[in-house]
Design a protein around this motif. Structure first.
Motif, PDB file in Angstrom:
ATOM      1  N   MET A   1       0.862  -1.179   0.000  1.00 43.78           N
ATOM      2  CA  MET A   1       0.000   0.000   0.000  1.00 43.78           C
ATOM      3  C   MET A   1       0.899   1.230   0.000  1.00 43.78           C
ATOM      4  SD  MET A   1      -3.015   1.031   2.736  1.00 43.78           S
ATOM      5  CE  MET A   1      -4.098  -0.313   2.332  1.00 43.78           C
ATOM      6  N   THR A   2       0.662   2.146  -0.930  1.00 43.10           N
ATOM      7  CA  THR A   2       1.453   3.369  -0.980  1.00 43.10           C
ATOM      8  C   THR A   2       1.001   4.324   0.112  1.00 43.10           C
ATOM      9  OG1 THR A   2      -0.042   4.513  -2.485  1.00 43.10           O
ATOM     10  CG2 THR A   2       1.670   3.135  -3.496  1.00 43.10           C
ATOM     11  N   SER A   3       1.826   5.330   0.373  1.00 41.30           N
ATOM     12  CA  SER A   3       1.453   6.292   1.417  1.00 41.30           C
ATOM     13  C   SER A   3       0.169   7.023   1.050  1.00 41.30           C
ATOM     14  CB  SER A   3       2.582   7.279   1.671  1.00 41.30           C
ATOM     15  OG  SER A   3       2.837   8.045   0.511  1.00 41.30           O
ATOM     16  N   SER A   4      -0.027   7.277  -0.243  1.00 43.22           N
ATOM     17  CA  SER A   4      -1.252   7.943  -0.684  1.00 43.22           C
ATOM     18  C   SER A   4      -2.471   7.052  -0.451  1.00 43.22           C
ATOM     19  CB  SER A   4      -1.150   8.305  -2.160  1.00 43.22           C
ATOM     20  OG  SER A   4      -2.342   8.900  -2.604  1.00 43.22           O
ATOM     21  N   SER A   5      -2.372   5.777  -0.795  1.00 41.90           N
ATOM     22  CA  SER A   5      -3.518   4.891  -0.584  1.00 41.90           C
ATOM     23  C   SER A   5      -3.739   4.634   0.905  1.00 41.90           C
ATOM     24  CB  SER A   5      -3.368   3.583  -1.358  1.00 41.90           C
ATOM     25  OG  SER A   5      -2.228   2.875  -0.952  1.00 41.90           O
ATOM     26  N   ALA A   6      -2.666   4.628   1.692  1.00 39.31           N
ATOM     27  CA  ALA A   6      -2.814   4.482   3.143  1.00 39.31           C
ATOM     28  C   ALA A   6      -3.516   5.701   3.728  1.00 39.31           C
ATOM     29  CB  ALA A   6      -1.450   4.283   3.803  1.00 39.31           C
ATOM     30  N   GLU A   7      -3.187   6.875   3.209  1.00 34.23           N
ATOM     31  CA  GLU A   7      -3.832   8.096   3.680  1.00 34.23           C
ATOM     32  C   GLU A   7      -5.316   8.094   3.314  1.00 34.23           C
ATOM     33  OE1 GLU A   7      -3.316  12.943   3.476  1.00 34.23           O
ATOM     34  OE2 GLU A   7      -2.175  11.691   2.101  1.00 34.23           O
ATOM     35  N   ILE A   8      -5.627   7.660   2.100  1.00 34.03           N
ATOM     36  CA  ILE A   8      -7.022   7.587   1.672  1.00 34.03           C
ATOM     37  C   ILE A   8      -7.784   6.591   2.541  1.00 34.03           C
ATOM     38  CG2 ILE A   8      -8.537   6.804  -0.204  1.00 34.03           C
ATOM     39  CD1 ILE A   8      -6.543   8.190  -2.135  1.00 34.03           C
ATOM     40  N   ALA A   9      -7.173   5.450   2.827  1.00 28.98           N
ATOM     41  CA  ALA A   9      -7.825   4.451   3.687  1.00 28.98           C
ATOM     42  C   ALA A   9      -8.086   5.027   5.077  1.00 28.98           C
ATOM     43  CB  ALA A   9      -6.956   3.196   3.776  1.00 28.98           C
ATOM     44  N   ARG A  10      -7.137   5.770   5.610  1.00 30.63           N
ATOM     45  CA  ARG A  10      -7.317   6.387   6.928  1.00 30.63           C
ATOM     46  C   ARG A  10      -8.441   7.408   6.889  1.00 30.63           C
ATOM     47  NH1 ARG A  10      -6.352  11.020   8.909  1.00 30.63           N
ATOM     48  NH2 ARG A  10      -5.015  11.699   7.219  1.00 30.63           N
ATOM     49  N   LEU A  11      -8.456   8.244   5.845  1.00 27.60           N
ATOM     50  CA  LEU A  11      -9.508   9.254   5.705  1.00 27.60           C
ATOM     51  C   LEU A  11     -10.891   8.607   5.568  1.00 27.60           C
ATOM     52  CD1 LEU A  11      -7.668  11.712   3.313  1.00 27.60           C
ATOM     53  CD2 LEU A  11      -8.478  12.250   5.624  1.00 27.60           C
ATOM     54  N   LEU A  12     -10.967   7.528   4.796  1.00 34.34           N
ATOM     55  CA  LEU A  12     -12.247   6.824   4.661  1.00 34.34           C
ATOM     56  C   LEU A  12     -12.695   6.260   6.005  1.00 34.34           C
ATOM     57  CD1 LEU A  12     -11.683   4.963   1.293  1.00 34.34           C
ATOM     58  CD2 LEU A  12     -13.454   6.684   1.742  1.00 34.34           C
ATOM     59  N   HIS A  13     -11.781   5.663   6.722  1.00 37.34           N
ATOM     60  CA  HIS A  13     -12.111   5.130   8.053  1.00 37.34           C
ATOM     61  C   HIS A  13     -12.621   6.255   8.953  1.00 37.34           C
ATOM     62  CE1 HIS A  13     -11.312   3.928  12.215  1.00 37.34           C
ATOM     63  NE2 HIS A  13     -11.673   2.727  11.786  1.00 37.34           N
ATOM     64  N   ASP A  14     -11.905   7.372   8.945  1.00 36.55           N
ATOM     65  CA  ASP A  14     -12.315   8.517   9.763  1.00 36.55           C
ATOM     66  C   ASP A  14     -13.687   9.037   9.338  1.00 36.55           C
ATOM     67  OD1 ASP A  14      -9.883   8.269  11.038  1.00 36.55           O
ATOM     68  OD2 ASP A  14      -8.995  10.066  10.120  1.00 36.55           O
ATOM     69  N   GLY A  15     -13.927   9.069   8.027  1.00 33.56           N
ATOM     70  CA  GLY A  15     -15.205   9.554   7.514  1.00 33.56           C
ATOM     71  C   GLY A  15     -16.368   8.663   7.906  1.00 33.56           C
ATOM     72  N   PHE A  16     -16.200   7.348   7.753  1.00 32.53           N
ATOM     73  CA  PHE A  16     -17.266   6.425   8.140  1.00 32.53           C
ATOM     74  C   PHE A  16     -17.487   6.464   9.647  1.00 32.53           C
ATOM     75  CE2 PHE A  16     -16.571   4.537   3.917  1.00 32.53           C
ATOM     76  CZ  PHE A  16     -17.883   4.379   3.508  1.00 32.53           C
ATOM     77  N   ASP A  17     -16.399   6.577  10.401  1.00 32.66           N
ATOM     78  CA  ASP A  17     -16.502   6.669  11.852  1.00 32.66           C
ATOM     79  C   ASP A  17     -17.270   7.938  12.255  1.00 32.66           C
ATOM     80  OD1 ASP A  17     -15.823   5.680  14.520  1.00 32.66           O
ATOM     81  OD2 ASP A  17     -14.496   7.424  14.633  1.00 32.66           O
ATOM     82  N   ALA A  18     -16.946   9.047  11.606  1.00 37.72           N
ATOM     83  CA  ALA A  18     -17.637  10.310  11.895  1.00 37.72           C
ATOM     84  C   ALA A  18     -19.116  10.201  11.547  1.00 37.72           C
ATOM     85  CB  ALA A  18     -16.984  11.457  11.126  1.00 37.72           C
ATOM     86  N   LEU A  19     -19.425   9.590  10.427  1.00 37.93           N
ATOM     87  CA  LEU A  19     -20.825   9.444  10.017  1.00 37.93           C
ATOM     88  C   LEU A  19     -21.600   8.608  11.023  1.00 37.93           C
ATOM     89  CD1 LEU A  19     -23.046   9.932   7.898  1.00 37.93           C
ATOM     90  CD2 LEU A  19     -22.270   7.858   6.764  1.00 37.93           C
ATOM     91  N   THR A  20     -21.052   7.488  11.432  1.00 37.53           N
ATOM     92  CA  THR A  20     -21.767   6.639  12.383  1.00 37.53           C
ATOM     93  C   THR A  20     -21.867   7.293  13.754  1.00 37.53           C
ATOM     94  OG1 THR A  20     -19.777   5.385  12.933  1.00 37.53           O
ATOM     95  CG2 THR A  20     -21.179   4.493  11.206  1.00 37.53           C
ATOM     96  N   GLY A  21     -20.957   8.231  14.033  1.00 39.71           N
ATOM     97  CA  GLY A  21     -21.010   8.959  15.295  1.00 39.71           C
ATOM     98  C   GLY A  21     -21.843  10.220  15.232  1.00 39.71           C
ATOM     99  N   GLY A  22     -22.456  10.486  14.067  1.00 38.66           N
ATOM    100  CA  GLY A  22     -23.314  11.652  13.937  1.00 38.66           C
ATOM    101  C   GLY A  22     -22.567  12.957  13.715  1.00 38.66           C
ATOM    102  N   ARG A  23     -21.267  12.878  13.455  1.00 33.30           N
ATOM    103  CA  ARG A  23     -20.458  14.077  13.213  1.00 33.30           C
ATOM    104  C   ARG A  23     -20.406  14.312  11.693  1.00 33.30           C
ATOM    105  NH1 ARG A  23     -17.596  10.701  16.043  1.00 33.30           N
ATOM    106  NH2 ARG A  23     -15.800  10.730  14.636  1.00 33.30           N
ATOM    107  N   LEU A  24     -21.489  14.871  11.184  1.00 31.40           N
ATOM    108  CA  LEU A  24     -21.661  14.973   9.738  1.00 31.40           C
ATOM    109  C   LEU A  24     -20.679  15.935   9.092  1.00 31.40           C
ATOM    110  CD1 LEU A  24     -25.547  14.810   9.461  1.00 31.40           C
ATOM    111  CD2 LEU A  24     -23.876  12.963   9.640  1.00 31.40           C
ATOM    112  N   ASP A  25     -20.346  17.018   9.766  1.00 24.73           N
ATOM    113  CA  ASP A  25     -19.380  17.957   9.190  1.00 24.73           C
ATOM    114  C   ASP A  25     -18.001  17.306   9.063  1.00 24.73           C
ATOM    115  OD1 ASP A  25     -21.304  19.930   8.924  1.00 24.73           O
ATOM    116  OD2 ASP A  25     -20.780  20.915  10.804  1.00 24.73           O
TER     117      ASP A  25
END
Length: 64
Positions: A1-25
């Motif tokens: 996994m490249t650093s760019s794809s690792a960063e995207i994976a982290r951002l996606l994880h953070d985004g889904f986590d925020a959504l399930t936690g009700g932190r829409l912004d």
């Protein structure tokens, strides 16, 4: 996994986590960051759709 794809994976994880936690912004910010880095990221677009659906549901609930 490249650093760019690792960063995207982290951002996606953070985004889904925020959504399930009700932190829409925060979820929206993560979506924007993902799609800025990779506009063709399917998971990023899926997250945008989930976010839009959640916001529409909140608007409908607040108007009742």
């Amino acid at each position: 996994m490249t650093s760019s794809s690792a960063e995207i994976a982290r951002l996606l994880h953070d985004g889904f986590d925020a959504l399930t936690g009700g932190r829409l912004d925060a979820a929206e910010a993560a979506c924007r960051a993902v799609l800025t880095r990779d506009p063709r990221c399917v998971q990023g677009h899926f997250l945008v759709g989930l976010l839009a659906r959640e916001r529409a549901g909140m608007r409908a609930a607040s108007s009742q």
